[in-house]
Design a protein around this motif. Sequence first.
Motif, mmCIF file in Angstrom:
data_model
loop_
_atom_site.group_PDB
_atom_site.id
_atom_site.type_symbol
_atom_site.label_atom_id
_atom_site.label_comp_id
_atom_site.label_asym_id
_atom_site.label_seq_id
_atom_site.Cartn_x
_atom_site.Cartn_y
_atom_site.Cartn_z
ATOM 1 N N ARG A 318 24.852 -21.384 0.266
ATOM 2 C CA ARG A 318 26.284 -21.418 0.525
ATOM 3 C C ARG A 318 26.768 -19.978 0.421
ATOM 4 N N ASP A 326 34.448 -22.062 -5.247
ATOM 5 C CA ASP A 326 34.112 -23.419 -5.697
ATOM 6 C C ASP A 326 34.182 -23.506 -7.220
ATOM 7 N N LEU A 328 36.010 -21.852 -9.086
ATOM 8 C CA LEU A 328 37.381 -21.568 -9.519
ATOM 9 C C LEU A 328 37.503 -20.201 -10.199
ATOM 10 N N LEU B 356 34.803 -31.349 -2.404
ATOM 11 C CA LEU B 356 34.074 -30.691 -1.310
ATOM 12 C C LEU B 356 33.361 -29.405 -1.742
ATOM 13 N N ARG B 357 33.399 -29.071 -3.027
ATOM 14 C CA ARG B 357 32.786 -27.821 -3.487
ATOM 15 C C ARG B 357 31.262 -27.984 -3.625
ATOM 16 N N PRO B 399 38.651 -25.927 -3.678
ATOM 17 C CA PRO B 399 39.183 -24.973 -4.655
ATOM 18 C C PRO B 399 40.695 -24.733 -4.563
ATOM 19 N N VAL B 400 41.199 -24.473 -3.337
ATOM 20 C CA VAL B 400 42.625 -24.119 -3.236
ATOM 21 C C VAL B 400 43.428 -25.069 -2.354
ATOM 22 N N GLU B 402 42.838 -25.780 0.836
ATOM 23 C CA GLU B 402 42.881 -25.345 2.229
ATOM 24 C C GLU B 402 41.889 -26.173 3.067
ATOM 25 N N LYS B 403 40.650 -26.209 2.638
ATOM 26 C CA LYS B 403 39.638 -26.992 3.352
ATOM 27 C C LYS B 403 39.942 -28.484 3.270
ATOM 28 N N VAL B 426 41.590 -27.558 -6.885
ATOM 29 C CA VAL B 426 41.151 -27.707 -8.272
ATOM 30 C C VAL B 426 41.726 -26.571 -9.141
ATOM 31 N N ILE B 427 42.003 -25.436 -8.502
ATOM 32 C CA ILE B 427 42.591 -24.328 -9.272
ATOM 33 C C ILE B 427 43.982 -24.725 -9.775
ATOM 34 N N ARG B 430 43.574 -27.227 -12.546
ATOM 35 C CA ARG B 430 43.201 -26.570 -13.800
ATOM 36 C C ARG B 430 44.411 -25.846 -14.400
#
Lengths: 478, 439
Positions: A318, A326, A328, B356-357, B399-400, B402-403, B426-427, B430
């Motif tokens: 990746r 991912d 964070l 999706l990460r 993560p943000v 967007e995806k 997820v940011i 958190r």
Amino acid sequence: MAPYLQPRVDGDLRSILDSHDTLHRMLDTLGSPLNLVLPDRLAANVRDFETTLRAYDLGGTVYFAHKANRSSALVRALATTGAGIDVASLGELQHALGAGIGPGRIMATGPKSREFLWLAARTGVTVGADSVPELAELAGIVAAHGLPRVRVMARLSGFASTGTTVLSRASRFGVPVSALDPLWTVLDKHREQLDFHGAAYHLDTNGIPEKAAALEGCLEAMAEAQRRGFGPRAVDVGGGFGVNYLADSREWEAWTTELTGAVLGQRPPITWDGHGYGLRNEGGRLRGALAVYPAYRAVAGPAYLDRLLATASTAHRRPLGALVLDNLYDLHLEPGRALLDQCGAVLTRVEEVRDGLVRVAANSNDVALEAHGVLMDPILVPRGEPRPDDGPVEVFLAGNLCLEADLITRRRVLLPRPPRAGDLLVFANTAGYLMDFSAGSALMQPTARTVAAWRHGGDWRWCLDERYWPVTGREETG
Amino acid sequence: MRYDSVTDIIGDTPLVRIDEAVHGLRNIDLYAKMELFNPFGSVKDRAAWNMVRHRLAGAADRGDTVVELSSGNTAKALAVIAGMHGLTFRSVTNRMRIPEVKDLLLLLGAQIDELPGRSECLDPADTDDPLTRMYHTVSAAGGGYLHTDQYFNDLNVEAHLRGTGPEIIADLDGRAPDYFIACVGTAGSSTGVARVLRRHDPNVTVVGLVAGKSDFIPGIRNLDEVHEVGLFDPEVYDTIEAVSSDEAIDGLLTLVRRCGTLAGPTGGGAYQGAVRYLRGVDAGLTERRTAVFIVCDRVESYMSYLRERRPELFRQPARAHSVRTLTGDELAAARTVDVAGAQEWIEKEQPLIVDLRSPFAYRALHLDGSVNIVDDLFEEMLRGGLPFSRRRPVLLVCPVGEKSARYAALLTRMGHPDARSLSGGVIAWRDAGAELVRD
């Protein structure tokens, strides 16, 4: 004739170097050598790096590696941006704080004295630690003086690679990833004093595979930190993004080919005393390696960061940028040279011209091209009335020390026309490491003053570096 | 044909005429020396075998490691031969730029050491480069290394003095060709063949092909690098010309598409360089001449090299259900839910939560009860249609945010009634202090 190695000069730097009268006035006032810095360009370069980070949706801070230049104007200009600063000595830390950069944006790195650690902890900057004993010492200082908990990053080293073995130069710095237990122990023992923020690497290489392996190694270590109950938030990829110094790749290719020919004796030398810059002739075969900075680089600065982040992790298949996101994590970086691209020049006056030798009022500590292996031509700024164009000449550039070795560069330099005493030779794009990194006052020769210049409408304004503040006449009175 | 060992098959490769309709030369018969027919796939099989075969006895008992500075065909051949004789093989390289070759070497059990890049903070006093240091290590006697040293080893040239060169003369009915064109890598094949041909007929014209300086053709050295090659002697060549990677690929395409010869880029470069050179002499000829070039290896290992340089050769059909085909309107219409809203929604309706990460990041921390399908894989799954029931609401997280918004839009387009994206990702989750777990 050996080819030109014309420097890549653009934007404001091009514009001010074309203002010959301004340059002569500066030098007449302040003497040779003279350092010129352009603080506004630094801010623009910070934005370019930030744009690359944002393209990967990554948070994080661009820390300017202060060691690359001592200028106050540059650091004060940096204070006006969102960037941070990487300080590597007590003096640099004081300088950064005094320039108005808040402790939240300062990272202390490198070998540290106790005084450096104390001021870092006292003011609350992030400490990038090189070793476990350093962390223990820092924790001791924090505990003994009742200081607030310090945010720390751990520099790691000795990264393993997957698939192939990616070899890397040994480093004196960092905690080996093969033996991280002492790191976890010291961080665990001093949870009251040390707030583990993440892992860092700083590799002396321009090889992407090595950096990719290091970044993966940091992520693995941070995953281990998570398992041990720490909450790491950022990975620090250090510096080494590089600068492209030359305008034309063909000149670089032609020159290195000529050097190869000269070392092999196929053509007359193109360097002082046939110096091979690391190449040697052993029985007609070329040996050694070219020990110079790759002056032409197609991928440098933010583009190099982009290349690194786009590189796929071999373990996780990746892109590294996506992998950091991912997890964070923020991504911190510490460019020095790359942030100072097009941010300055060293101006020198021609003292004497004789027998293919041009002596300038500066020495090889003032213009550190040789020490850093950067090969590029100076720009000739003639004085007075235009002279007939006599065509190009090949010359060696000597400095003002009575040492045989004091050559500004050991390259034979091609100048577009013969210089005369009183003309200027301007070493462009030298703000990063080539300006004042090693300047001293050998023989009590004058050390360069530094001038900061900025655009004001259509004009150039300038002042002494220490008198530059970002407020200088730039705003309307409210 | 029966053989006792696969190494007996090395050499005796065919010489095949290239159709005049392809190369367009009127007075020259152009022949390809088909080195790709060697058992391990390249001309380097000859040199590799010749450099080690006399040294194998006892090497296995001592536990020696065969070592070579190679990133390509020599390494491949040595890895095979080492494996056959119970030895390990180690390839040291700063040029491992072909991923397929790297993977193949690992498959063959080779150890690959990649040399470090250039120093960024240069120490001009340190001129002892890593390659020289490595060279000293492996060359020391009794060090446990069988160093084949292909760039300096005369046995490399000898393989062609005894094999390749005489074979060409034999196949041309005892005559040397008038022109011999070869790419210069280790200079072993070009030097060996040239010597044999010249001995037979001093009037042979030998053309050496090298790469441009900033260019890269696997197996060919550039104009400066050839001087580092111990076997390279400029006197061998009547002329040395540069060939570009673009020309090499053009030549490769001609050979693979029109000549039934599945040549790699080095063979392509040799063909294109040969035709370019011969075109210049062809016009002035009044009698027939012959020319020979070497097809070094096969095309299959260079797919990523070709894809990088000529992506249009690999055009893919448009994919159904791809996030890349979403319109601005579809994206704007994607349903999102903020952290507080998501917490409430999860509580009430228990949507399927898809993270999706990457698995690596998911393992460290994730939303409780979520499943991990990394985005690449999710895209692949969606190509076949919706992978879950329309009745089950879906919360996508990345993560943000967007995806996940893109995939929410795609699921909506595919007919899913309630696919939402966690805004801020997820940011944001958190940073809002919401719970993240490790399982």
